[in-house]
Design a protein around this motif. Sequence first.
Motif, PDB file in Angstrom:
ATOM      1  N   THR A  93     -32.658  63.980  59.899  1.00 46.60           N
ATOM      2  CA  THR A  93     -33.742  63.304  59.191  1.00 46.60           C
ATOM      3  C   THR A  93     -34.975  63.117  60.058  1.00 46.60           C
ATOM      4  OG1 THR A  93     -32.922  61.105  59.730  1.00 46.60           O
ATOM      5  CG2 THR A  93     -32.161  62.070  57.658  1.00 46.60           C
ATOM      6  N   PHE A 117     -41.342  71.740  54.424  1.00 48.26           N
ATOM      7  CA  PHE A 117     -40.955  71.453  53.048  1.00 48.26           C
ATOM      8  C   PHE A 117     -42.011  72.029  52.129  1.00 48.26           C
ATOM      9  CE2 PHE A 117     -39.156  67.990  55.526  1.00 48.26           C
ATOM     10  CZ  PHE A 117     -37.862  67.905  55.036  1.00 48.26           C
ATOM     11  N   LEU A 170     -37.826  64.638  57.559  1.00 48.28           N
ATOM     12  CA  LEU A 170     -37.416  64.170  56.242  1.00 48.28           C
ATOM     13  C   LEU A 170     -37.794  62.703  56.062  1.00 48.28           C
ATOM     14  CD1 LEU A 170     -36.018  64.610  53.538  1.00 48.28           C
ATOM     15  CD2 LEU A 170     -33.840  64.087  54.654  1.00 48.28           C
ATOM     16  N   LEU A 195     -40.213  61.406  52.945  1.00 50.26           N
ATOM     17  CA  LEU A 195     -39.771  60.453  51.933  1.00 50.26           C
ATOM     18  C   LEU A 195     -40.685  59.237  51.818  1.00 50.26           C
ATOM     19  CD1 LEU A 195     -35.913  60.622  52.383  1.00 50.26           C
ATOM     20  CD2 LEU A 195     -37.392  61.943  50.863  1.00 50.26           C
ATOM     21  N   LEU A 215     -42.064  60.641  46.870  1.00 48.89           N
ATOM     22  CA  LEU A 215     -41.196  61.795  47.107  1.00 48.89           C
ATOM     23  C   LEU A 215     -39.738  61.400  47.306  1.00 48.89           C
ATOM     24  CD1 LEU A 215     -43.400  64.192  49.252  1.00 48.89           C
ATOM     25  CD2 LEU A 215     -42.984  64.181  46.801  1.00 48.89           C
ATOM     26  N   TRP A 231     -36.628  63.405  45.781  1.00 51.81           N
ATOM     27  CA  TRP A 231     -35.595  63.886  46.696  1.00 51.81           C
ATOM     28  C   TRP A 231     -34.203  63.428  46.240  1.00 51.81           C
ATOM     29  CZ3 TRP A 231     -35.456  67.468  50.341  1.00 51.81           C
ATOM     30  CH2 TRP A 231     -34.359  67.507  51.203  1.00 51.81           C
ATOM     31  N   ASN A 232     -34.111  62.239  45.675  1.00 50.05           N
ATOM     32  CA  ASN A 232     -32.823  61.687  45.257  1.00 50.05           C
ATOM     33  C   ASN A 232     -32.338  62.220  43.914  1.00 50.05           C
ATOM     34  OD1 ASN A 232     -32.466  60.134  47.579  1.00 50.05           O
ATOM     35  ND2 ASN A 232     -33.720  58.483  46.744  1.00 50.05           N
ATOM     36  N   HIS A 248     -33.133  67.941  43.985  1.00 54.23           N
ATOM     37  CA  HIS A 248     -34.419  67.476  44.508  1.00 54.23           C
ATOM     38  C   HIS A 248     -35.557  67.840  43.558  1.00 54.23           C
ATOM     39  CE1 HIS A 248     -32.048  66.805  48.035  1.00 54.23           C
ATOM     40  NE2 HIS A 248     -31.959  68.076  48.334  1.00 54.23           N
ATOM     41  N   SER A 249     -35.313  67.722  42.254  1.00 50.89           N
ATOM     42  CA  SER A 249     -36.345  68.116  41.292  1.00 50.89           C
ATOM     43  C   SER A 249     -36.127  67.471  39.929  1.00 50.89           C
ATOM     44  CB  SER A 249     -36.358  69.635  41.134  1.00 50.89           C
ATOM     45  OG  SER A 249     -35.128  70.078  40.610  1.00 50.89           O
ATOM     46  N   SER A 304     -40.519  69.568  42.343  1.00 51.35           N
ATOM     47  CA  SER A 304     -39.336  69.907  43.138  1.00 51.35           C
ATOM     48  C   SER A 304     -39.716  69.968  44.611  1.00 51.35           C
ATOM     49  CB  SER A 304     -38.716  71.226  42.686  1.00 51.35           C
ATOM     50  OG  SER A 304     -39.586  72.292  42.927  1.00 51.35           O
ATOM     51  N   ILE A 305     -38.739  69.654  45.449  1.00 52.90           N
ATOM     52  CA  ILE A 305     -38.910  69.726  46.891  1.00 52.90           C
ATOM     53  C   ILE A 305     -37.917  70.761  47.402  1.00 52.90           C
ATOM     54  CG2 ILE A 305     -38.806  68.494  49.078  1.00 52.90           C
ATOM     55  CD1 ILE A 305     -39.264  65.896  47.453  1.00 52.90           C
ATOM     56  N   THR A 323     -36.608  73.113  50.797  1.00 50.16           N
ATOM     57  CA  THR A 323     -36.579  73.301  52.235  1.00 50.16           C
ATOM     58  C   THR A 323     -35.713  74.507  52.545  1.00 50.16           C
ATOM     59  OG1 THR A 323     -35.988  72.297  54.353  1.00 50.16           O
ATOM     60  CG2 THR A 323     -34.689  71.634  52.467  1.00 50.16           C
TER      61      THR A 323
END
Length: 169
Positions: free
Chosen positions: A10, A16, A71, A75, A102, A106-107, A111-112, A140-141, A143
């Motif tokens: 993290t 990203f 990360l 966030l 974000l 992310w949660n 992630h979208s 959406s995120i 990585t």
Amino acid sequence: MSDDFLNCFTILQQEFLVCITVHKARNLSVYNADTYVKVTLDKKVKQTKVYQNSENPYFNEYFVFEVFCSLNELLRLTILFQVFRHNLFRKDVLLGELFLDLATIWNQSGHSFFKKWGKLESPMGQQSGKSRGHLQVDLSIVTKNEPPAPAVFESHDYDDIEKLSRNIP
């Protein structure tokens, strides 16, 4: 896995991609207006084209923001959507805005989220209480450390604003 192992990932800097589709706006309470949406993430700004003469503009524009950070830093960021009425000879008028953090995206699963309606709020310093309309977006995120989740299409009426705007994360 230990918490120390997870915490290590993290705080590592990585790239990203925050992918956004601005679909449409509804019930803006302005008639025959020329409108556009400005999207801001971490001092980076992108903007849709001006949609001519509509209370219910359909933008359908896709933006990608590249963010290089940890990360934990990602966030803490928020995305600001601002809907403007374009004026040719005067300053453009801010009709409403929507903030999304974000961490919430992310949660989400993958992630979208897809075709969610957000309620536009009154801009800072303006009288609240009046409906400012709604904005439909995908977010959406992505990585490189995780493969993107496959798109899941549900059988929803994506234009049922009242029902779906309550479901925005």
